[in-house]
Every structure is written in structure tokens, then in C-alpha cells.
Motif scaffolding. Structure first.
Motif, mmCIF file in Angstrom:
data_model
loop_
_atom_site.group_PDB
_atom_site.id
_atom_site.type_symbol
_atom_site.label_atom_id
_atom_site.label_comp_id
_atom_site.label_asym_id
_atom_site.label_seq_id
_atom_site.Cartn_x
_atom_site.Cartn_y
_atom_site.Cartn_z
ATOM 1 N N SER A 196 0.645 -0.891 0.135
ATOM 2 C CA SER A 196 -0.408 0.310 -0.211
ATOM 3 C C SER A 196 0.598 1.235 0.210
ATOM 4 O O SER A 196 0.841 2.330 0.130
ATOM 5 N N SER A 197 2.330 0.758 0.458
ATOM 6 C CA SER A 197 3.049 2.365 -0.216
ATOM 7 C C SER A 197 3.658 2.305 -0.460
ATOM 8 O O SER A 197 4.311 3.195 -1.671
ATOM 9 N N ASP A 198 3.671 1.790 -1.924
ATOM 10 C CA ASP A 198 4.507 1.679 -3.158
ATOM 11 C C ASP A 198 3.489 3.230 -3.902
ATOM 12 O O ASP A 198 2.107 2.952 -3.887
ATOM 13 N N GLU A 199 4.090 4.205 -4.804
ATOM 14 C CA GLU A 199 3.700 4.973 -4.856
ATOM 15 C C GLU A 199 2.906 4.754 -6.298
ATOM 16 O O GLU A 199 3.947 5.103 -7.532
ATOM 17 N N ILE A 200 1.921 4.009 -6.811
ATOM 18 C CA ILE A 200 1.773 3.394 -7.894
ATOM 19 C C ILE A 200 -0.079 4.587 -7.959
ATOM 20 O O ILE A 200 -0.853 4.385 -6.559
ATOM 21 N N ASP A 201 -0.285 5.280 -9.288
ATOM 22 C CA ASP A 201 -1.660 5.995 -9.551
ATOM 23 C C ASP A 201 -1.677 4.977 -10.550
ATOM 24 O O ASP A 201 -1.839 4.253 -11.033
ATOM 25 N N PHE A 202 -3.714 5.510 -10.935
ATOM 26 C CA PHE A 202 -4.309 5.135 -11.923
ATOM 27 C C PHE A 202 -2.810 5.259 -13.510
ATOM 28 O O PHE A 202 -3.674 4.268 -14.528
ATOM 29 N N LEU A 203 -2.597 6.898 -13.281
ATOM 30 C CA LEU A 203 -1.644 6.584 -14.463
ATOM 31 C C LEU A 203 -1.093 5.501 -14.855
ATOM 32 O O LEU A 203 -0.790 5.203 -16.123
ATOM 33 N N ILE A 204 0.052 5.517 -14.115
ATOM 34 C CA ILE A 204 0.509 4.317 -13.838
ATOM 35 C C ILE A 204 0.053 2.731 -14.436
ATOM 36 O O ILE A 204 0.670 2.254 -15.559
ATOM 37 N N LEU A 205 -1.447 1.850 -13.992
ATOM 38 C CA LEU A 205 -1.716 1.219 -13.637
ATOM 39 C C LEU A 205 -1.930 1.641 -15.725
ATOM 40 O O LEU A 205 -2.107 0.236 -16.234
ATOM 41 N N LEU A 206 -2.327 2.746 -15.919
ATOM 42 C CA LEU A 206 -3.147 2.550 -17.734
ATOM 43 C C LEU A 206 -2.218 1.849 -18.445
ATOM 44 O O LEU A 206 -2.827 1.546 -19.642
ATOM 45 N N ASP A 207 -1.274 2.553 -18.181
ATOM 46 C CA ASP A 207 -0.041 2.349 -19.380
ATOM 47 C C ASP A 207 0.162 1.108 -19.596
ATOM 48 O O ASP A 207 0.570 0.533 -20.130
#
Length: 381
Positions: A196-207
Motif C-alpha cells: 500500500s505504500s508503493d507510489e502507484i496511481d491510475f495513470l501508471i496502471l493504465l499505461d
């Protein structure tokens, strides 16, 4: 006619999934994905905006630092993306060469002006589009014009525009904390086994999900299951970063690009002197992050993430009798009605009035971008 080709085809994206607990999240990228389809091969030269040597590309240097499983590095155009752009070129050929004999069937440098960001996959995407449009036939050299990264205006330039960077600096991180977005992000992270601390957002996931699905690669089941939510939340994140109510941020994001397009229109109708020959086609190869704010300023954003190899086309018409000028827009092949226009065939004055709220000349762009920096210096003194 002006065409914007967005998000140059399918490309390899870096897996930014931190340290997932399950190893099957990381797919393998086969080097065969980079094989060039023969029908897309078309020689071209890249210059800077005044015809000098091609500028250095810091983004390509950064991509080479990220090596993916399989040995490929991030940010490369694959044969899937090449074919997508070739297909787009074929559609444009049908529209403007075959159905209406507007463009010559072979590439003519006197008819076509080409501008791209200085990112290799985007230059290669442009090559493939041109190969489809002109079926690899040309009457003269193909020159693609590009600019230095620090002064590029074909995407929101957060590095060069101080005020834009200051305004949006905390918004991307804050977006992930917004109601709805926050809960969905937590759900996806847990399903993928990402800390949960990893800095992942939906922009990264979408790519990642878009690249993997485009190449029919095995993906994390949770990532595939939530593909639609990931896309919608990526749109929500983007709209939170560049808010439609924040006119100045939209101006700084795409105002200089709109100024270029406005200048092209005014020269074409003879309102301003043309330093160079007026071309039949102005082709601009940009990105999805360019198209979203651009569509927002035109009032035609459909709240869907721009797909691979999407295009926004502006056609300029003159009435034979009244001599009045009109603009017609198409996005992804579908007719659009810009904000402030009565219908698809929009009087030029109305269209210019629509974009005037966001257009920025180079001088105004520089002044607006330097505003926050000047204030900060002033306060420091």
C-alpha cells in the motif's frame, strides 16, 4: 486540413509495480515485438524547427535506463503500434485521396508539413502513418520537424513552464486521495499484492494494462478485471490535475499549440501574411496527455482516455458563393460540435472565438509561465 495523431501507437511501458508479492505480475517483452512490418518502412529525416540538426532527446535517454523483462527497454514502438498507425494512415488516404481527391496519392513536400515531439516512438509512429497515407510513395524527401524538450509545446511542458508545474505539483498525489479514486486504488493494489505504500496511481496502471492488452500478453488477473475502472480513474486523475475550471492551467498546457493552429488558419484564409508556402496538410504528432486538455478546451472531451493511434482532424472549408469560411472537426473519425458552434460545420469566427479563451502567443505563454517564479523571487527579496 490539420491532423493531430495522438499517443503514437502501442509502446512498451515500464512496470512500476514496486515489489509485488506474486511474480506473475511482470510480463516478458519479446524482442520480436519490435520487428518493423515491411509495409510501414518509409525513409524520413528529422530536423529542428529551422531545418538544423535533430535535437537531443532526454526522454529517450530516460527510457533506455528502464530495462524490461525480456531485455527490451521502455517506451519503444512495437509492431502492433506500427500497424495501428499505418491503418490510421490508410483511413486518411481513403478520406482525402480516394473518396475526395484532395491530397496527391504520393507524398509531396510542397503539400504536407510534419511536426512531431522529439521522442523516437512518436517519430516512428509518424513514419507509419505517412506510409499508410501515401503507400510508401514519395516525390521528395520527408522531413519531420521537432523541437528541444525544454521548449516543446506539443505536450503540457511541466519542466519548462514554472507556473504550470507549481499549480499542478501536488494535484497528482492528491488525486489518489480523493473519494472513490482512493478506495478503487486500494482495491486494485490489494488484488495485485502491491504494498500500500508503493507510489502507484491510475495513470501508471493504465499505461501497463493498455500496453499488455494491446499485445495480448498475460496480465495480472486483477489488472484485467479492473481494466475499465483503471481507465475511468485515470481520466478522473487527469481531470483533477488539469481542472476545467482552471483556465490558466489549460492555457499553459495547450495554449501555445492552439496559437500555432490559429495562426495556420489565419494564414490559410489570407488574414495574416504567410512566411512559407501554405500546405494542404499540417500533421502534428502529439500524445494522449496533449489530446485530453485540447479536447477539453474545444468542449468535446468524452471522458474516455484517448486510445492508441487516435486522431483529431480539423478541416477548413470555403463556401463557393458567400466565400465564408467554416471549420469541421472529427475525433477518432466521428464528427464533433465544438463549444459555441451551432453544428458540425462551424463558422470560422465562432471557432476562433471558442479557442481564443485558451490560445497563448509565445510572449503571453512565457509571461504566464514565469509568473509564479517572479512572485517567488519578489517575496524572497
Amino acid at each position: 486540413m490539420k491532423v493531430w495523431a495522438g499517443r503514437g501507437g502501442s509502446s512498451l511501458q515500464s512496470q512500476h509495480f514496486g515489489r509485488p508479492r506474486r511474480a506473475d505480475h511482470k510480463v516478458e517483452w519479446n524482442p520480436q515485438l519490435l520487428e518493423v512490418p515491411p509495409q510501414t518502412q518509409f525513409d524520413y529525416t528529422v530536423t529542428n524547427l529551422i531545418g538544423g540538426p535533430k535535437p537531443h532527446s532526454p526522454y529517450d535517454s530516460q527510457y533506455r535506463e528502464t530495462v524490461l523483462k525480456g531485455g527490451m527497454f521502455a517506451g519503444q514502438l512495437t509492431k502492433v503500434g506500427m500497424q495501428q498507425m499505418f491503418t490510421l494512415g490508410e483511413r486518411l488516404r481513403k478520406n482525402y485521396v480516394e473518396d475526395i481527391p484532395f491530397l496527391s496519392p504520393t507524398f509531396n513536400p510542397q503539400e504536407v508539413f510534419i511536426r512531431s515531439t522529439n521522442i523516437f516512438r512518436n517519430l516512428e509512429s509518424t513514419r507509419c502513418l505517412l506510409a499508410g497515407l501515401f503507400q510508401c510513395q514519395k516525390e521528395g524527401p520527408i522531413t519531420i520537424h521537432t523541437d528541444e524538450a525544454h521548449s516543446e509545446v506539443l505536450y503540457p511542458n511541466y519542466q519548462n513552464c514554472w507556473s504550470l508545474r507549481q499549480r499542478t505539483r501536488g494535484r497528482r498525489q492528491a488525486a489518489s486521495l480523493q473519494p472513490g479514486i482512493s478506495e478503487d486504488l486500494k482495491k486494485v493494489k490489494e488484488g495485485m499484492g502491491v504494498d500500500s505504500s508503493d507510489e502507484i496511481d491510475f495513470l501508471i496502471l493504465l499505461d501497463n494494462v493498455a500496453a499488455e492488452q494491446a499485445h495480448s500478453l498475460p496480465t495480472c488477473p486483477m489488472l484485467k478485471r479492473f481494466a475499465w475502472i483503471i481507465e475511468q480513474r485515470a481520466v478522473d486523475t487527469s481531470l483533477y490535475i488539469l481542472q476545467k475550471e482552471d483556465r490558466e492551467s489549460l492555457q499553459m498546457a495547450v495554449g501555445p499549440f492552439l496559437h500555432i493552429l490559429e495562426s495556420n488558419l489565419l494564414r490559410a484564409v489570407g488574414r495574416t501574411p504567410a512566411p512559407d508556402k501554405i500546405r494542404k496538410l499540417y500533421l502534428y504528432a502529439a500524445h494522449d496527455v496533449t489530446l485530453i486538455p485540447l479536447l477539453m478546451t474545444l468542449g468535446i472531451f468524452d471522458h474516455k482516455w484517448p486510445p492508441f493511434a487516435v486522431d483529431l482532424t480539423m478541416e477548413l472549408y470555403q463556401h463557393l458563393e458567400s466565400k465564408e469560411w467554416f471549420v469541421q472537426l472529427y475525433y477518432h473519425g466521428k464528427e464533433q460540435v465544438p463549444r459555441g458552434c451551432p453544428d458540425g460545420l462551424c463558422p470560422l469566427e465562432m471557432f476562433l472565438n471558442t479557442i481564443s479563451a485558451y490560445t497563448l502567443s509565445p510572449e503571453k505563454y512565457h509571461a504566464l509561465c514565469s509568473q509564479a517564479q517572479a512572485m517567488e523571487v519578489g517575496n524572497g527579496e
